[in-house]
Design an enzyme around this catalytic site. Structure first.
Site, PDB file in Angstrom:
ATOM      1  CB  SER A 149      -0.964  -0.034   1.188  1.00  0.00           C
ATOM      2  OG  SER A 149      -1.972   0.940   1.068  1.00  0.00           O
ATOM      3  CG  ASP A 227      -7.430  -3.316  -2.011  1.00  0.00           C
ATOM      4  OD1 ASP A 227      -8.075  -2.410  -1.440  1.00  0.00           O
ATOM      5  OD2 ASP A 227      -6.187  -3.367  -1.991  1.00  0.00           O
ATOM      6  CG  HIS A 264      -5.533  -2.766   1.173  1.00  0.00           C
ATOM      7  ND1 HIS A 264      -4.968  -2.481  -0.056  1.00  0.00           N
ATOM      8  CD2 HIS A 264      -4.924  -1.930   2.064  1.00  0.00           C
ATOM      9  CE1 HIS A 264      -4.068  -1.517   0.097  1.00  0.00           C
ATOM     10  NE2 HIS A 264      -4.012  -1.173   1.364  1.00  0.00           N
TER      11      HIS A 264
END
Length: 288
Positions: A149, A227, A264
């Site tokens: 991320s 996600d 995620h």
């Protein structure tokens, strides 16, 4: 400068060290975790893993399963923190996606943040230099980058802005084009000011367009199809980065895998950790 060893833990036949030290880059105490695999070598390659928003070094240490694969393939791991802590700057704890836990791996230039929020210099200069003194068996000349991320952004950005320094790079659900997404606009705007030219110096999609160094390994990216930051919020945009690499003629190419049904979280990361470990082991000279 020296590190304080807060814990030494046996794991997967190696040693996990939980460390802290006073940083000259951030002017705060910083935590970092280091895993050293069992090895008879005097020069052990290193993989630096950069974590995402809100994380400390412990999140990936406890949930990624990278230490198991570090022992299997023979590389050490470094898990830095994601920001300064306790800088006592007004507003640094007001939101989860900016300030504490969200250093965004840049060197801030705006007056309010520039004294402490220098995570680019901390990760790529200070931390690696100091760890090389603490761990002389670790080979910080044979080193790679990965991250998730915000940390996936940091890995891509750090690789592309330090040509030849890192042997390989990979990312899980990276913020690939931060100049055009809400997280990037918020963090770049506050840390770097309103001049977009300053943003582009960190944005992987812009950096790869000008990357000319001969070292161009394949860039590995995994992205979960479920996600929400990818499918709904458009924070991540890996396809834009892939297109930029193609337009730039990046020789190694970008290998993007969109994994059906994955989100995620660290459930996603741990599922594909070995694929990333294999990727780095090849470029670190540990496998074919």
């Amino acid at each position: 400068m020296s590190f304080t060893i807060n814990a030494e833990i046996s794991q997967f036949h190696g040693k996990l060290y939980k460390l802290s030290h006073e940083s000259t880059s951030t002017k705060t105490k910083m935590d970092v975790n280091v895993f050293v695999p069992p090895s008879k070598s005097t020069k052990i390659p290193v993989l630096v893993y950069l974590s995402g928003l809100t994380c400390t070094p412990n999140n990936a240490t406890e949930k990624s399963f990278f230490q198991y694969f570090a022992t299997k393939y023979g590389f050490a791991l470094v898990f830095p923190d994601t920001s300064p802590r306790g800088a006592n700057i007004e507003g640094e704890d007001d939101s989860w996606d900016f300030g504490s836990g969200a250093g965004f791996y840049v060197d801030a230039t705006t007056e309010k943040w520039s004294k402490n929020y220098n995570m680019y210099s901390y990760v790529h200069k200070e931390l690696l230099t100091e760890l090389s003194k603490q761990f002389p068996t670790l080979d910080f000349e044979n080193i790679s980058l990965s991250g998730h991320s915000m940390g996936g952004f940091g890995a891509l950005s750090g690789f592309l802005s330090n040509p030849g320094k890192y042997k390989s790079v990979s990312a899980f659900a990276p913020i690939s084009n931060p100049s055009t997404c809400p997280w990037g606009e918020k963090n770049f705007g506050n840390y770097l000011g309103e001049d977009k030219a300053a943003w582009y110096k960190y944005d992987p999609t812009h950096l790869i367009a000008d990357y000319k160094h001969e070292h161009q390994p394949t860039i590995l990216i995994h992205q979960g199809s479920a996600d929400g930051f990818y499918a709904k919020d458009h924070q991540l945009q890996p396809e834009i980065f892939v297109d930029a690499a193609k337009k730039a003629g990046y020789k190694g190419g970008v290998e993007l895998h969109v994994a059906e049904g994955y989100d995620h979280s660290y459930f996603f990361i741990s599922t594909f950790a070995e694929e990333h470990a294999k990727h780095h082991a090849k470029y670190l000279g540990l496998s074919e």
